[in-house]
Design a protein around this motif. Structure first.
Motif, short mmCIF file in Angstrom:
data_model
loop_
_atom_site.label_atom_id
_atom_site.label_comp_id
_atom_site.label_asym_id
_atom_site.label_seq_id
_atom_site.Cartn_x
_atom_site.Cartn_y
_atom_site.Cartn_z
N PRO A 11 0.89 -1.24 0.08
CA PRO A 11 0.03 -0.20 -0.12
C PRO A 11 0.92 1.27 0.10
O PRO A 11 1.71 1.39 0.73
N ALA A 13 -0.65 4.76 -1.08
CA ALA A 13 -1.65 5.39 -1.43
C ALA A 13 -1.94 6.59 -0.33
O ALA A 13 -2.86 7.59 -0.51
N GLY A 14 -1.15 6.56 0.52
CA GLY A 14 -1.81 7.29 1.67
C GLY A 14 -1.09 8.95 1.37
O GLY A 14 -0.47 9.13 0.25
N LEU A 15 -1.59 9.92 2.06
CA LEU A 15 -1.73 11.33 1.63
C LEU A 15 -0.30 11.71 2.21
O LEU A 15 0.15 12.83 1.80
N GLY A 16 0.33 11.15 3.25
CA GLY A 16 1.59 11.76 3.77
C GLY A 16 1.63 12.87 4.47
O GLY A 16 2.64 13.91 4.24
N THR A 17 0.66 13.24 5.05
CA THR A 17 0.37 14.51 5.78
C THR A 17 1.54 15.00 6.60
O THR A 17 1.85 16.17 6.81
N ARG A 18 2.07 14.00 7.31
CA ARG A 18 3.03 14.31 8.30
C ARG A 18 4.43 14.82 7.76
O ARG A 18 5.20 15.43 8.27
N LYS A 28 5.20 10.15 -0.53
CA LYS A 28 6.45 9.90 0.56
C LYS A 28 7.45 8.78 0.23
O LYS A 28 8.36 8.74 0.64
N GLU A 29 6.79 7.67 -0.38
CA GLU A 29 7.45 6.57 -0.46
C GLU A 29 8.79 6.79 -1.57
O GLU A 29 9.40 6.02 -1.82
N GLN A 105 -6.10 3.22 -5.73
CA GLN A 105 -7.19 2.99 -4.51
C GLN A 105 -8.13 4.02 -4.67
O GLN A 105 -9.33 3.65 -4.04
N PRO A 108 -8.37 7.75 -0.73
CA PRO A 108 -7.60 7.07 0.38
C PRO A 108 -8.55 6.79 1.67
O PRO A 108 -8.35 7.71 2.56
N ARG A 109 -9.13 5.68 1.64
CA ARG A 109 -10.24 5.56 2.94
C ARG A 109 -9.60 4.77 3.82
O ARG A 109 -10.20 3.98 4.52
N GLY A 110 -8.25 4.59 4.00
CA GLY A 110 -7.60 3.82 5.00
C GLY A 110 -6.54 2.59 4.31
O GLY A 110 -6.95 2.13 3.49
P1 UTP Z 1 -0.02 6.07 7.25
O1 UTP Z 1 -0.61 5.60 8.45
O2 UTP Z 1 1.40 6.24 7.33
O3 UTP Z 1 -0.90 7.16 6.57
O4 UTP Z 1 -0.14 4.77 6.43
P2 UTP Z 1 -0.53 8.14 5.48
O5 UTP Z 1 -1.64 8.95 5.12
O6 UTP Z 1 0.12 7.85 4.19
O7 UTP Z 1 0.64 9.44 6.10
P3 UTP Z 1 0.37 10.60 7.10
O8 UTP Z 1 -0.06 9.88 8.61
O9 UTP Z 1 -0.96 11.28 6.60
O10 UTP Z 1 1.60 11.18 7.28
C1 UTP Z 1 0.64 3.72 6.32
C2 UTP Z 1 0.56 3.12 5.12
O11 UTP Z 1 -0.82 2.73 4.43
C3 UTP Z 1 -0.72 3.48 3.16
C4 UTP Z 1 0.39 4.46 3.13
O12 UTP Z 1 0.69 4.73 1.88
C5 UTP Z 1 1.45 4.03 4.01
O13 UTP Z 1 2.27 2.83 3.14
N1 UTP Z 1 -1.97 3.88 3.03
C6 UTP Z 1 -2.59 4.68 3.92
C7 UTP Z 1 -2.58 3.55 1.95
O14 UTP Z 1 -2.18 3.15 0.82
N2 UTP Z 1 -4.19 4.09 1.56
C8 UTP Z 1 -4.84 4.82 2.60
O15 UTP Z 1 -5.94 5.33 2.45
C9 UTP Z 1 -3.86 5.14 3.91
#
Ligand code: UTP
Length: 296
Positions: A11, A13-18, A28-29, A105, A108-110
């Motif tokens: 996975p 697809a996270g937003l990487g807000t941190r 961020k990857e 995805q 990004p629903r988690g």
């Molecule tokens: P994180 O908990 O690090 O969330 O996701 P995030 O949204 O990527 O980052 P922050 O917290 O906003 O900085 C853990 C893993 O799950 C993936 C992320 O890409 C990361 O590899 N992920 C998370 C998804 O693929 N989809 C999502 O909807 C959420």
């Protein structure tokens, strides 16, 4: 017979807000850890564990990920003409690593939602999940050990790492039972996602490696959004663990090195530690670090 694990789902697809604003237009990857993007370490780890079928779940701004694992003809040709074979090999290494597939995805629903997206690709087989921003030291055999435990127990396996109590609120935290005569493998009886400070049931945090049985998909399909309004993989695992479904859940306790490159401090530590150990950079960096730390 327990079916072998052959597929890895990453996975990413996270937003990487941190990590904003760095991650505004770049996943961020793709942040470099010394001179390779974090995601390449993760794919290399999957391949080292024998998983050459890799499905990456991506989102917006993720074109750079796809490009990184694709051929770069113009760059390769230029390096070839220059006779720079060292760099040419490095550039081509990412392409030759594995059979990488991509899936969007959508919203990004988690993490649970990202894993559910892999259902069709994975089919009715056990599979590994490696979070695209979590780096495990290449000398550690965590994923291979987890696949071996899955082979013995025919259950879903998670990776656990001891954390300081004040850090527990950043993780899923497990309640476990020891297994007589077995070290570093435990039965997971309960899981809580990001517990409020002081309420953590243990110091064992869930880190970004999983070996899951395909039954997880049915559970994810009926898992409602939980913490942060996201579909949490932890919630689906909790259902398997509590009800002993599909063999329940076991944890492999990891005592090696792991870096969460999505966390700014951990990211900086990853670069400093890994560069300090490199033949080409280590000596001058260590020398500089000594002077630098002495000045504080
Ligand atoms: P994180 O908990 O690090 O969330 O996701 P995030 O949204 O990527 O980052 P922050 O917290 O906003 O900085 C853990 C893993 O799950 C993936 C992320 O890409 C990361 O590899 N992920 C998370 C998804 O693929 N989809 C999502 O909807 C959420």
């Amino acid at each position: 017979m327990v079916r072998p694990v052959t597929k890895a789902v990453i996975p990413a697809a996270g937003l990487g807000t941190r990590f904003l604003p760095a991650t505004k237009a770049m996943p961020k990857e793709m942040l470099p850890v010394v001179d390779k993007p974090a995601i390449q370490y993760v794919v290399e780890e999957a391949v080292a564990a024998g998983l050459v079928d890799v499905l990456m779940v991506t989102g917006r701004n993720k074109n750079a990920l796809e490009n990184h694992f694709d051929r770069a003809w113009e760059l390769e040709r230029t390096l070839e003409v220059k006779g720079d074979t060292g760099r040419l090999e490095q550039v081509m290494a990412a392409t030759a690593l594995a059979d990488v597939h991509y899936l969007r995805q959508g919203d990004p629903r988690g993490l649970g939602h990202a894993v559910l997206k892999a259902k069709q690709h994975v089919g009715d087989e056990p599979f590994a999940v490696l979070l695209g921003d979590d780096i495990i030291d290449e000398q550690d055999t965590l994923l291979r050990d987890m696949i071996a435990v899955h082979g013995e127990r025919d259950a879903s396996i998670i990776a656990l790492m001891e954390v300081e109590p004040e850090d527990a609120r950043k993780f899923g935290i497990a309640t476990v039972e020891a297994l007589p005569g077995v070290e570093d493998v435990v039965r997971v009886t309960d899981l809580v996602e990001k517990p409020a400070p002081g309420t953590e049931p243990s110091r064992l945090a869930v880190i970004g490696r999983y070996v899951l049985k395909p039954e997880i998909f049915e559970v994810l399909e009926r898992t409602e959004p939980g913490k942060g309004n996201e579909i949490q993989l932890t919630d689906a695992l909790l259902e398997l663990a509590r009800n002993g479904l599909a063999g329940g859940v076991y944890g492999v306790v990891f005592r090696g090195r792991r870096f969460d490159t999505g966390d700014r401090l951990d990211y900086i530590k990853a670069i400093v530690q890994l560069a300090s150990e490199r033949d080409d950079l280590g000596a001058p960096l260590r020398e500089w670090l000594k002077d630098f730390t002495a000045s504080y």
